[in-house]
Design an enzyme around this catalytic site. Structure first.
Site, PDB file in Angstrom:
ATOM      1  N   CYS A  97      39.367  17.090 -12.125  1.00 15.66           N
ATOM      2  CA  CYS A  97      38.387  17.246 -11.053  1.00 15.66           C
ATOM      3  C   CYS A  97      37.447  18.423 -11.294  1.00 15.66           C
ATOM      4  O   CYS A  97      36.585  18.706 -10.464  1.00 15.66           O
ATOM      5  CB  CYS A  97      39.083  17.403  -9.702  1.00 15.66           C
ATOM      6  SG  CYS A  97      39.771  19.044  -9.448  1.00 15.66           S
ATOM      7  N   CYS A 114      43.153  17.816  -5.697  1.00 18.58           N
ATOM      8  CA  CYS A 114      42.518  17.209  -6.874  1.00 18.58           C
ATOM      9  C   CYS A 114      41.945  15.833  -6.520  1.00 18.58           C
ATOM     10  O   CYS A 114      40.797  15.518  -6.836  1.00 18.58           O
ATOM     11  CB  CYS A 114      43.547  17.096  -7.995  1.00 18.58           C
ATOM     12  SG  CYS A 114      42.853  16.767  -9.621  1.00 18.58           S
ATOM     13  N   CYS A 166      45.141  20.061 -11.733  1.00 16.61           N
ATOM     14  CA  CYS A 166      45.525  20.744 -10.499  1.00 16.61           C
ATOM     15  C   CYS A 166      46.988  20.464 -10.175  1.00 16.61           C
ATOM     16  O   CYS A 166      47.425  19.308 -10.230  1.00 16.61           O
ATOM     17  CB  CYS A 166      44.700  20.216  -9.324  1.00 16.61           C
ATOM     18  SG  CYS A 166      42.960  20.640  -9.384  1.00 16.61           S
ATOM     19  N   GLY A 209      58.777  39.310   8.103  1.00 16.14           N
ATOM     20  CA  GLY A 209      59.329  39.701   6.809  1.00 16.14           C
ATOM     21  C   GLY A 209      60.810  40.021   6.820  1.00 16.14           C
ATOM     22  O   GLY A 209      61.426  40.126   5.770  1.00 16.14           O
ATOM     23  N   CYS A 261      40.196  22.345 -14.069  1.00 15.05           N
ATOM     24  CA  CYS A 261      41.005  21.125 -14.029  1.00 15.05           C
ATOM     25  C   CYS A 261      40.328  20.049 -14.879  1.00 15.05           C
ATOM     26  O   CYS A 261      39.129  19.789 -14.737  1.00 15.05           O
ATOM     27  CB  CYS A 261      41.165  20.638 -12.591  1.00 15.05           C
ATOM     28  SG  CYS A 261      41.973  19.024 -12.473  1.00 15.05           S
TER      29      CYS A 261
END
Lengths: 189, 360, 294
Positions: free
Chosen positions: C244, C272, C266, C32, C241
């Site tokens: 899909c 997808c 997606c 970080g 979606c």
């Protein structure tokens, strides 16, 4: 310069150092895992792994400290010829290489600054053996817990207490390397 | 039936082909040569060399041709090329006091050793479009005079003799290289000068202008502006002496600034410094003003909060390659972020409307 | 002369790669924390992934299989351009399949398919400093990180709550790493934030213009900032979606005509297509991924 200092470097640096770095990255990112590296045949007592790490990470901008039993003409020449890294005292080193006994006391090494903790040394500790048995490791890079045979516990616990400052460590033996970042919590078992 | 957008690869190839065609323009018009750009668009070439940080007029001319005359794009090409070049060595500092000047003026003294040399300047041209150039650009040769044999000492050196201007410390320290080290703030004057000399001319100009209008005023006179060529020398350790490896054209500007003195310094003049590749005097003058404004701390002056006194602000925003990249990146797809915002705004609206209804 | 012989493997010279590699390792050791690095001028504009490209170039080995996505999609123009750059300069194999890739460079998304050990996810980062929009000065924000002084960030989030009743940050949502550094996850939607922590892959972040590299090693804790009474919630469009039928993937909203009709698909094109190939079909899709071809 000793003739053997000219030998044993990378023959295809871009690809060999890329592969070596990937191992070094995985090792530092997953404490407790051991990785094999190749591409360098440094003069004794440098291990293949220590030699590969030095070739991969050191250059004229990274002062290197050689531990007592590594501070030999052939090692100095090899490092100088292949990397150009200035050889310096412990306190000025970005990298250090030697046995644990050589590198003690490790509080001589740079631990970075409070606002720039990255300016810390990386120790390459040559080990008689490298095993995934030994001290218990937890922290970033470790799913639950891992184990690694470390030369001692107290120094690494003291180093962890300095976080985010602290030095980072590679352990090497033969062609094998393991990493121990300052973030790892080490416990004796 | 919805079909997702595909064919990015084809689109990119087609765009590049079209771009190449547009660059060439109407093929019934003769193609522009790199030599023509280098010879006849010299000031554009100079700017590209200065901000590209690479002294190579041929490559700068090529970059201008490739960039269709977009100088920032040309600078970008030069910078990207420059990064890949190996560093073979470091020259010794150039001696601008030894410059073979083609232009040298001082605003502070009517006459001075070495003389005032106007040189090839736009200064006193009347800015009237010259329609003759639209037909043909052949011009009669300019009159010549023998080059002066006398040295052309710096004006500030003469002032220095009387202790009237602050002495600048000399040193042999290798200056930091901002293309090789990440910038750390606060920084040093050598690094600032380096950043400004390759900074965007427009940005540096505006920063300098702002100091003249009172935002960090430094009361600058152009002590001296000189343009000319200097030798570049390199120490060859094997030879034990330095060797001239070439020459570069430079513009150097030193301003003389009023300084009332501070707690630590007696009243004396101080200076701002500008040094830029090629004939680039607007940039060199602007650079010296910005340099002087940024020196407020070392000279014990007040920080009035002026933008030109703010090192971080100036240095972080002076580079046009950084700026243009980040500015233009907002035309890349952001629909994932935008979708997230869309959902958020819808939700906030829904809740706000519901609250408003409930309140009624 | 081919491109591969004209340039060094993966474009960058070895000294530059060493410098970047050292920065990556320090980033991994201090999860970080933003490590300054001497970012090079790349042959593509700043802001277009130069940081990610440099990190990828420093990590690639000849045996890698590279995937590049922008907004979750493999076929967006900038993803195509970066993928091509590495095909030309490193000669590496490429793939669109998340599961097959060893290195994935991304802009603004984390793939839906969970990543595994051995994979590296490289993020392109425009502004690496999570505090930058609260405090523009690097000198100040560096101090704040040093002192772990993140009060300003909490004040900002709290102001959001008092004004909007919730934290009004939808993407680029800051996380706290291992209880120490507040980190900018790059402009991914906050939907993706839960995948940052505890991820099996190595996550590397490169900001070229801002000269910073940072990292999340595998299985690192990364917690989205929040308050006990206003807990963080990942969110997405409230749809499945349309191609899909995935109920749980991040969706792009596509406007399909000028009458306000829209559909949701997606954003992760590989996810997808794989689902459709496996026989899933939404109201506007067909089970075959082939239907997606030009």
């Amino acid at each position: 310069m000793t003739p053997e200092a000219l030998l044993g470097g990378f023959t295809d640096a871009p690809r060999q150092s890329a592969r070596a770095f990937r191992a070094a990255l995985e090792a530092m990112a997953r404490p407790g895992t051991v990785w094999a590296v190749d591409g360098a045949t440094p003069p004794a007592p440098l291990s293949v792994a220590a030699g590969v790490l030095i070739l991969t990470l050191c250059d004229g901008t990274t002062p290197l400290h050689l531990g007592r039993s590594y501070d030999l003409p052939v090692v100095r020449d090899w490092v100088t010829f292949h990397t150009g890294a200035p050889l310096v005292a412990a306190k000025d080193a970005h990298f250090a290489c030697g046995t644990w006994a050589d590198l003690m006391p490790v509080d001589r090494f740079a631990i970075g600054l409070p606002d720039y903790p990255d300016r810390a040394a990386t120790l390459i500790v040559e080990m008689p053996a490298l095993t995934t048995q030994g001290q218990r490791l937890t922290g970033p890079g470790i799913a639950t817990a891992a184990h690694l045979g470390l030369p001692e516990t107290a120094a690494f616990r003291a180093n962890r207490a300095l976080f985010p400052q602290g030095f980072d460590t590679y352990l090497t033996c033969g062609d094998q390397v393991a990493g121990l970042p300052r973030s790892t919590i080490v416990e004796a078992v | 039936m919805y079909v997702a957008v595909k064919g990015g690869e084809k689109a990119i190839d087609a765009a590049h082909a079209w771009l190449a065609e547009e660059r060439r323009g109407d093929t019934s018009v003769a193609e522009l040569s790199v030599a023509q750009i280098r010879q006849q668009l010299t000031l554009a070439v100079n700017r590209v060399m200065a901000e590209g940080s690479l002294y190579d007029p041929d490559l700068a001319a090529l970059a201008i041709k490739q960039a269709r005359g977009d100088l920032i794009e040309a600078i970008f090409l030069i910078r990207a090329y420059r990064t890949t070049l190996p560093r073979l060595g470091v020259s010794t500092p150039v001696e601008t006091a030894q410059m073979a000047v083609c232009r040298r003026i001082s605003a502070t003294f009517k006459d001075l050793p070495g003389g005032q040399i106007l040189g090839p300047t736009f200064d006193y041209t009347h800015r009237l479009l010259d329609f003759k150039l639209a037909a043909e650009g052949e011009v009669p040769a300019a009159p010549t005079a023998p080059a002066g044999q006398d040295a052309v000492p710096h004006v500030t050196t003469m002032l220095n003799r009387d202790g009237l201007i602050q002495t600048e410390a000399e040193g042999n320290a290798t200056p930091p290289d901002l293309t090789r080290e990440p910038m750390e703030l606060p920084t040093s004057r050598p690094l600032r000068l380096q950043a400004i000399t390759r900074g965007d001319e427009g940005f540096i100009l505006s920063m300098a202008y702002s100091t003249q209008r009172g935002y960090g005023r430094t009361h600058a006179f152009v002590g001296e502006l000189r343009i000319g060529t200097v030798a570049v020398e390199m120490d060859i350790p094997e030879l034990g002496f330095s060797v001239e490896i070439g020459e570069v054209e430079l513009t150097e500007c030193e301003t003389v600034n009023q300084f009332k003195g501070s707690k630590t310094e007696p009243p004396q003049f101080t200076r701002g410094y500008g040094l830029v590749f090629g004939q680039t005097e607007r940039k060199a003058i602007a650079m010296s003003l910005v340099d002087r404004a940024l020196r407020w701390k070392e000279l014990g002056e007040d920080n009035t909060g002026a933008p030109a006194q703010d090192e971080e602000f100036v240095l972080m925003h002076a580079d046009n390659i950084q700026a243009t990249g980040f500015l233009e990146h907002i035309k890349l797809p952001h629909y994932v972020d935008f979708q997230a915002e869309l959902e958020l705004v819808r939700k906030l609206r829904r809740e706000a409307l519901a609250q408003a209804e409930a309140a009624e | 002369m081919t491109d591969q012989t004209a340039y060094n493997f993966a474009y960058l010279d070895e000294q530059t790669k060493r410098m970047i590699r050292r920065a990556i390792l320090k980033g991994v050791a201090i999860p970080g924390y933003q490590v300054p690095f001497a970012s090079r001028e790349m042959p593509m504009p700043y802001g277009w992934g130069t940081g990610g490209v440099q990190v990828t170039a420093a990590c690639l080995v000849p045996e890698d299989r590279l995937k590049v996505i922008d907004q979750g999609a493999d076929d967006t123009t900038n993803a195509v351009s970066i993928r091509r750059f590495f095909q030309r300069t490193a000669g590496v194999a490429v793939t669109e399949a998340t599961a097959e890739a060893s290195v994935i460079q991304t802009r603004h998304r984390i793939p839906e398919t969970p990543l595994t050990e051995g994979q590296i996810l490289v993020y392109q980062v425009p502004i690496p400093e999570p505090l930058r929009f609260l405090e523009p000065r690097e000198t100040e924000t560096r101090k704040m990180h040093e002192l772990e002084d993140y009060g300003l960030m909490h004040v900002k989030l709290y102001e959001d709550i008092s004004r909007h009743g919730q934290i009004a940050t939808a993407y680029d949502y800051p996380v706290k790493v291992e209880g120490r550094y507040v980190m900018d996850p790059s402009p991914i939607p906050k939907f993706d934030n839960p995948k940052l922590g505890g991820n099996a892959a190595i996550q590397l972040f490169g900001a070229g213009r801002e000269q910073r590299i940072y990292a999340l090693p595998p299985y690192t804790q990364a917690i989205s900032l929040d308050f006990d009474d206003y807990p963080f919630a990942a969110s997405k469009a409230d749809h499945a979606c349309d191609l899909c039928a995935a109920p749980d993937s991040y969706l792009d909203e596509v406007i399909t005509d000028d009458q306000g009709s829209r559909m949701f698909v997606c954003s992760d094109t590989d996810f997808c297509a794989s689902r459709r190939a496996a026989g899933h079909s939404g109201p506007m899709g067909t089970p075959s991924a082939g239907a997606d071809e030009e």
